[in-house]
Design an enzyme around this catalytic site. Structure first.
Site, PDB file in Angstrom:
ATOM      1  N   PHE A 126      36.992  33.620  33.747  1.00  0.00           N
ATOM      2  CA  PHE A 126      37.148  33.056  35.094  1.00  0.00           C
ATOM      3  C   PHE A 126      38.433  32.227  35.140  1.00  0.00           C
ATOM      4  O   PHE A 126      38.580  31.264  34.402  1.00  0.00           O
ATOM      5  CB  PHE A 126      35.931  32.179  35.400  1.00  0.00           C
ATOM      6  CG  PHE A 126      35.791  31.775  36.849  1.00  0.00           C
ATOM      7  CD1 PHE A 126      34.923  32.460  37.699  1.00  0.00           C
ATOM      8  CD2 PHE A 126      36.527  30.712  37.365  1.00  0.00           C
ATOM      9  CE1 PHE A 126      34.781  32.081  39.034  1.00  0.00           C
ATOM     10  CE2 PHE A 126      36.394  30.330  38.704  1.00  0.00           C
ATOM     11  CZ  PHE A 126      35.513  31.015  39.536  1.00  0.00           C
ATOM     12  N   GLY A 129      39.311  32.267  40.191  1.00  0.00           N
ATOM     13  CA  GLY A 129      38.162  32.691  41.006  1.00  0.00           C
ATOM     14  C   GLY A 129      38.563  33.376  42.295  1.00  0.00           C
ATOM     15  O   GLY A 129      37.811  33.377  43.263  1.00  0.00           O
ATOM     16  N   GLU A 258      41.290  43.289  33.133  1.00  0.00           N
ATOM     17  CA  GLU A 258      40.292  42.536  33.910  1.00  0.00           C
ATOM     18  C   GLU A 258      39.180  41.940  33.052  1.00  0.00           C
ATOM     19  O   GLU A 258      38.019  41.877  33.473  1.00  0.00           O
ATOM     20  CB  GLU A 258      39.727  43.421  35.040  1.00  0.00           C
ATOM     21  CG  GLU A 258      40.837  43.880  35.988  1.00  0.00           C
ATOM     22  CD  GLU A 258      40.334  44.604  37.238  1.00  0.00           C
ATOM     23  OE1 GLU A 258      39.121  44.608  37.491  1.00  0.00           O
ATOM     24  OE2 GLU A 258      41.190  45.141  37.979  1.00  0.00           O
ATOM     25  N   GLY A 259      39.550  41.516  31.871  1.00  0.00           N
ATOM     26  CA  GLY A 259      38.582  40.809  31.044  1.00  0.00           C
ATOM     27  C   GLY A 259      37.557  41.676  30.348  1.00  0.00           C
ATOM     28  O   GLY A 259      36.653  41.152  29.707  1.00  0.00           O
ATOM     29  N   VAL A 260      37.690  42.992  30.410  1.00  0.00           N
ATOM     30  CA  VAL A 260      36.662  43.827  29.779  1.00  0.00           C
ATOM     31  C   VAL A 260      36.964  44.147  28.319  1.00  0.00           C
ATOM     32  O   VAL A 260      36.081  44.587  27.581  1.00  0.00           O
ATOM     33  CB  VAL A 260      36.406  45.149  30.552  1.00  0.00           C
ATOM     34  CG1 VAL A 260      36.077  44.859  32.012  1.00  0.00           C
ATOM     35  CG2 VAL A 260      37.573  46.107  30.428  1.00  0.00           C
ATOM     36  N   PHE A 261      38.215  43.955  27.898  1.00  0.00           N
ATOM     37  CA  PHE A 261      38.573  44.223  26.492  1.00  0.00           C
ATOM     38  C   PHE A 261      38.685  42.932  25.678  1.00  0.00           C
ATOM     39  O   PHE A 261      38.564  42.942  24.458  1.00  0.00           O
ATOM     40  CB  PHE A 261      39.921  44.944  26.403  1.00  0.00           C
ATOM     41  CG  PHE A 261      39.944  46.329  26.974  1.00  0.00           C
ATOM     42  CD1 PHE A 261      38.792  47.112  27.029  1.00  0.00           C
ATOM     43  CD2 PHE A 261      41.135  46.880  27.451  1.00  0.00           C
ATOM     44  CE1 PHE A 261      38.824  48.402  27.548  1.00  0.00           C
ATOM     45  CE2 PHE A 261      41.178  48.169  27.960  1.00  0.00           C
ATOM     46  CZ  PHE A 261      40.028  48.925  28.017  1.00  0.00           C
ATOM     47  N   TYR A 456      49.740  47.782  52.780  1.00  0.00           N
ATOM     48  CA  TYR A 456      48.751  46.711  52.796  1.00  0.00           C
ATOM     49  C   TYR A 456      48.153  46.643  54.201  1.00  0.00           C
ATOM     50  O   TYR A 456      48.860  46.370  55.171  1.00  0.00           O
ATOM     51  CB  TYR A 456      49.453  45.403  52.446  1.00  0.00           C
ATOM     52  CG  TYR A 456      48.526  44.239  52.189  1.00  0.00           C
ATOM     53  CD1 TYR A 456      48.067  43.962  50.895  1.00  0.00           C
ATOM     54  CD2 TYR A 456      48.122  43.399  53.226  1.00  0.00           C
ATOM     55  CE1 TYR A 456      47.241  42.883  50.651  1.00  0.00           C
ATOM     56  CE2 TYR A 456      47.285  42.321  52.981  1.00  0.00           C
ATOM     57  CZ  TYR A 456      46.846  42.065  51.697  1.00  0.00           C
ATOM     58  OH  TYR A 456      46.026  40.996  51.438  1.00  0.00           O
TER      59      TYR A 456
END
Lengths: 538, 538
Positions: A126, A129, A258-261, A456
């Site tokens: 985190f 956020g 994204e923090g998964v590894f 966008y």
């Protein structure tokens, strides 16, 4: 940060009367039935972690750095997408972590990962956020509990190597603090995404952020020359040189992970000399197509300005093309903002080198202006630095006012090659119009490359009874349109949970298999951000 | 291509008398005892593949495209490092493939991989055969045989998307052919490594090539926007947009993968408008340190020229700093070559856009010159286009003449951050001097980045009785020095077998584990280029 909206509550904005009238008359927006709940009345699941587990976490991070209070859990629930805010406003805190853990060092992160792997506790890294793609809502199933691993205490500038123009930071440094820490050295990162006020450097890297000045300063992934990563299977130090032919570039495997590894615990970032001069101008084009060809010419012929953003007809008409105002201006054609940052043309500081060499701002400006004019653009005046500063991060504040008024406003984005862009633009617009009846759909190009650009989209529509379900339908239709039209599912928001299935379609089975293989090797217990990024099956 | 040396035998060069004298007097070089053998007398291992296996390969690629002749096998044995050449000159063909297979399509590549996985036949993807790091010598142990998968028949330009400035090629297109195919469109890749005449686009991608004009045109990996890859576990299409936040950039996992994960069967490359004007100049600096600070200033302040190469004192003295000559000139100080490519300053073609916009060459030249002069540089004249053309690819030809004369000449390279560069330079020089007695060690910086640069060493020494073993000792010492001084083991040569152990040290166990995990998933039978790139154990 507001727990149920964006940013500093003191900076919240009222909707101008003109906008209220527009919402009412043209979109049929009516005030919602239920106002937002209070923080205290958000419904949270009971804490799933057993007391010994909480103690063990405290044994690593210290008892003051393991929080299980209602408020701490609410403030670490989900991110800042519109569905996230709608759920929080309705009091739905079902995705809350059981505890918030704030490690104080790389070593504590590594030990926490070890502990959580052993105890089967899911870990959601985190930063600020600010995810808008469901990147902070872990899938609980099969885990003893979920913690938010808040990196806020890892907030130091570790080292400045002015000769190499590299600064090393801890991951929890927020973007404004990074600029504040670099200022005494006369340096800047030049990274100004809309999440600037809250997002962290670690989050920028983990989600491949892109900022408003990326044309000039590069995307965040262009700035990363080195990473330290803690994984459940050991540490990694990546990046011994700016570029290398030593195999695949594994920095590029961690960027966007994204923090998964693993958890990024230090970043070595390329910095630049802070510019002495800034100039922002507005240009008008007859149509979005004409403006698109003009910004393509700039991207391919150069030099690139620091900021280049082209609004389509709708965004121009509504006034969002002017960062300093949200009042609909009814402007014709399409407006572009073109910003330059650099050094002045003359002066002793140039001759003695203290201002740096390179091409002066005015020379670059003239070269860009010649191309824009050749492509049919018309200069329509400067934007003052004050206007730019005031407007650049204001849109997310506006969203809260719109939500409270009964309108759903959300953004989505993609990127593609120049020759695919017209089709991509039409496909996404059609999908949104088809799904939402008669919403307001606006678009801009804000990131250009030699071979393509981002699109966008901002969508405003009247809230139905279930505005979350309503938006999810629209989002699904837009995502399908993006995949079918050959674009990437995200240019800078990231994948999270919201884009996971479209991402799998984009990657194909062999690509998915690669991610799963890396995940299994680095995080065999699967504790890191479960449910995010990695598609469940090939 | 010469089977035992470099390039077109008709272009082979004689050593000038001055160079012969220098070799004799200063390095103690004496003519070698044994001259090079003939192609016919190269000793090859017997063909290990069974007849049904050869037939099965022919069943996929066609009988005319499976070669088992002595000459075909010799010509696909190893690459072009100095040890490779020394072994071939001595008649050692022990690393020859059993057969050479030339597929004609992506589908044939995919079917060949399937067949080879089933039959446990090792596959060495073969482009131009120019590896200088042992990238083409597969480890045979445990396999039924080894084939060279020569991609020469996949030699088409598939598509030009002029709007996106993207060209799609098959992987077997050689660099000169790529330029020839793009010329009618007024486009160029701008990729000119020393291997230009023979190397292929697929090889550039697989080995993360960098060229002489990479300062202006980018490294080859910067040019790749999309890849099609055939793997034993299925196909991959990577790159739906120039840049994306959709997870890790898997293009960057395939770039530099040296054929161990899959075979690149199509490349989508960013192209540029061919320059209308070129200018190459020579600058002199008092010392390598002074020149290094000057090219650092250019890299950090901009604008970058297209070519930027700075020779150290030794390389300048020997005359290698002048591409058009190999005669030792005894020049003092350090010479740099600074090259510009772009559009002229004036003319109707600029006003109407047909020459492109951007900053004219002369403006960029003046900005660079101002920085170089400020940093102590002195301009010492233009290099004519002819001189540049003649000299840019000549060094490898020179090597053959030196080898025949009894000198070992070899190159090695690294890269690091600017603040590490002096230490890295000293460490490598000391290691080579310590191991080789009194060799001639020369160095140049040829690739600069904002945060660092490459160092490219050329070593000349008298051959001992076993010149291969002699060089292997020196190379090992230099590699250890590079790793210890914090550099990367290779900036653009690649890993192959020669750098594999140093690469493992650079990556660390978790990085090695990632590569092994990806390898196991994509190539479970391990048939692709076994022994190359991936370290054997974590």
């Amino acid at each position: 940060m507001s727990w149920s909206g964006w940013g500093d509550p003191a900076k919240s904005r009222e909707l101008p009367e003109q906008v209220r009238k527009l919402l009412h008359d043209f979109l049929g927006v009516r005030a919602p039935e239920a106002p937002a709940v209070t923080l205290e009345s958000v419904r949270l699941p009971p804490i799933a972690l057993a007391e010994p587990q909480v103690s063990a976490l405290a044994g690593v991070a210290g008892p003051d750095h393991v929080l299980t209070s209602h408020e701490a859990r609410v403030r670490h629930t989900r991110g800042k997408s519109t569905p996230d805010l709608l759920r929080m406003r309705a009091g739905d805190g079902s995705d809350a972590p059981d505890a918030v853990v704030l490690p104080g060092s790389h070593e504590e992160v590594a030990r926490l990962l070890e502990l959580c792997a052993r105890e089967r506790i899911a870990v959601v890294p985190f930063g600020g956020g600010t995810s808008v793609v469901g990147g902070l809502a872990a899938a609980r199933a099969g885990f003893a509990g979920v913690i938010a691993l808040d990196l806020a205490r890892l907030d130091r500038l570790l080292r400045v190597d002015a000769k190499s123009m590299v600064a090393e930071f801890e991951p929890g440094v927020r973007a404004p603090d990074a600029e504040r820490l670099l200022a005494p050295y006369g340096l800047t990162l030049g990274h100004f995404p809309q999440s600037f006020e809250y997002a962290t450097l670690g989050g920028f890297a983990a989600a491949r952020s892109s900022g408003q000045a990326s044309a000039g300063y590069g995307r965040f992934d262009d700035m990363v020359v080195g990473l330290t990563v803690a994984t459940p299977s050991g540490d990694m130090e990546l990046g011994r040189a700016p570029k290398s032919a030593a195999g695949p570039d594994l920095r590029q495997l961690m960027l966007g992970s994204e923090g998964v590894f693993g958890v990024i615990t230090a970043l070595r970032l390329r910095v630049r000399r802070a510019p002495a001069e800034r100039l922002y101008e507005r240009w008008r084009f007859a149509s979005f197509a004409a403006g698109r060809e003009a910004v393509r010419a700039i991207a391919q012929e150069g030099p690139l300005p620091a900021v280049l953003r082209l609004s389509d007809e709708n965004e121009t008409m509504i006034g969002l093309a002017k960062p300093e105002t949200i009042e609909p201006g009814g402007e014709a054609g399409c407006l572009a903002i073109v910003g330059y940052e650099g050094r002045p043309a003359t002066g002793r500081d140039v001759a003695d080198g203290s201002a740096g060499g390179g091409i002066p701002l005015s020379t670059r400006r003239d070269a860009v202006a010649a191309v824009l004019a050749r492509m049919g653009g018309e200069p329509v005046g400067e934007v003052s630095g004050k206007e730019w500063e005031r407007g650049r991060f204001s849109a997310p504040y506006l969203r809260d006012a719109l939500l409270a008024a009964g309108a759903t406003v959300e953004t989505l984005e993609t990127a593609g090659f120049w020759s695919d862009l017209p089709r991509l633009y039409d496909a996404v617009r059609l999908a949104l119009l088809g799904e939402l009846g008669s919403p307001l759909v606006m678009c801009h190009i804000s990131h250009v490359y030699e071979t393509g650009a981002s699109l966008y989209f901002t969508v405003v529509t009247a809230q139905e009874d279930d505005p979350v379900a309503q938006w999810e339908r629209a989002k699904a239709a837009a995502s399908t349109a993006i995949v079918e039209a050959g674009g990437t599912i995200t240019h800078h928001h990231g994948v999270g949970r919201d884009h996971r299935d479209a991402y799998a379609a984009e990657l194909g089975p062999a690509g998915v298999a690669i991610l799963q293989a890396v995940k299994s090797r680095l995080d065999p217990a699967g504790i890191l951000n479960p449910g995010v990024l990695i598609p469940r099956s090939g």
